[in-house]
Scaffold this active site. Structure first.
Site, short mmCIF file in Angstrom:
data_model
loop_
_atom_site.label_atom_id
_atom_site.label_comp_id
_atom_site.label_asym_id
_atom_site.label_seq_id
_atom_site.Cartn_x
_atom_site.Cartn_y
_atom_site.Cartn_z
N ASP A 115 0.86 -1.17 0.00
CA ASP A 115 0.00 0.00 0.00
C ASP A 115 0.91 1.23 0.00
O ASP A 115 2.06 1.16 0.45
CB ASP A 115 -0.87 -0.05 1.26
CG ASP A 115 -1.60 1.25 1.48
OD1 ASP A 115 -2.30 1.68 0.54
OD2 ASP A 115 -1.43 1.85 2.56
N ASP A 162 -0.09 4.97 0.85
CA ASP A 162 -0.30 5.99 1.89
C ASP A 162 -0.41 5.35 3.27
O ASP A 162 -1.30 4.53 3.52
CB ASP A 162 -1.56 6.81 1.59
CG ASP A 162 -1.47 7.48 0.23
OD1 ASP A 162 -0.35 7.81 -0.21
OD2 ASP A 162 -2.53 7.65 -0.41
MG LIG Z 1 -2.97 3.14 3.35
#
Ligand SMILES: [Mg+2]
Length: 191
Positions: free
Chosen positions: A8, A10
């Site tokens: 992922d 962010d």
């Molecule tokens: Mg995230």
């Protein structure tokens, strides 16, 4: 086939900024670049899979997203590494439940991971998903990977009994340590 670590973006690789649109707001999480470097050295293909509803919401264009990613690449390169591929889903969700697959390409759907596996000949059964949300964990499992929850980003707000949570680590650096340890153990088990 190559094993991958799906990341992922962010709150996992870079600091969480709600609806990030400015390259100036890109900050690598401490230890993240070293973790990526160590995983690549061990033979893992590093793929970012990121839900970018800012595009679907009209807050950022694809060209703007490319500028954000150019800055992320620049910072990774400064630390002597990079990621191998980036997949993003531009859709804006209409459902808030992180366990509901609204579209196969938006996490918790496995679409981005499956597409990356097809395009880069990745071995999903030997691959991992690392992220800070329930939808990351489920996307990994829905693709047939093992999932690891980090405590950075939104990760420390995820309750212990939440769906899809099988393993928790403090951050991406710790995730890389765990993945590399498990990889060595599995290799030793293989006759
Ligand atoms: Mg995230």
């Amino acid at each position: 086939m190559t094993p991958a670590v799906f990341l992922d973006r962010d709150g996992t690789l870079i600091e969480l900024v709600h609806h990030l649109t400015e390259p100036d707001d890109v900050r690598l999480i401490p230890g993240a670049a070293e973790a990526v470097k160590a995983l690549r050295r061990a033979g893992f293909y590093i793929v970012i899979v990121t839900n970018q509803s800012v595009i679907g919401r009209g807050k950022l264009t694809e060209a703007g997203l490319a500028e954000v990613h150019a800055e992320m690449h620049r910072q990774l390169a400064t630390e002597g590494t990079n990621v191998d591929a980036i997949y993003f889903c531009p859709l804006a969700p209409t459902i808030k439940d992180p366990t509901v697959i609204e579209d196969p390409m938006r996490k918790p759907g496995p679409g981005m991971l499956l597409q990356a596996a097809r395009e880069h000949d990745l071995d999903l059964a030997r691959s991992w998903m690392v992220g800070d949300t329930i939808s990351d964990m489920l996307a990994g499992q829905n693709a047939g990977c093992r999932s690891l929850l980090v405590a950075t980003g939104y990760g420390d707000r995820v309750p212990p009994d939440a769906p899809g949570i099988t393993a928790r680590v403090p951050d991406l650096a710790a995730a890389a340590d765990l993945i590399l340890t498990e990889t060595v153990l599995n290799d030793e088990d293989t006759p």
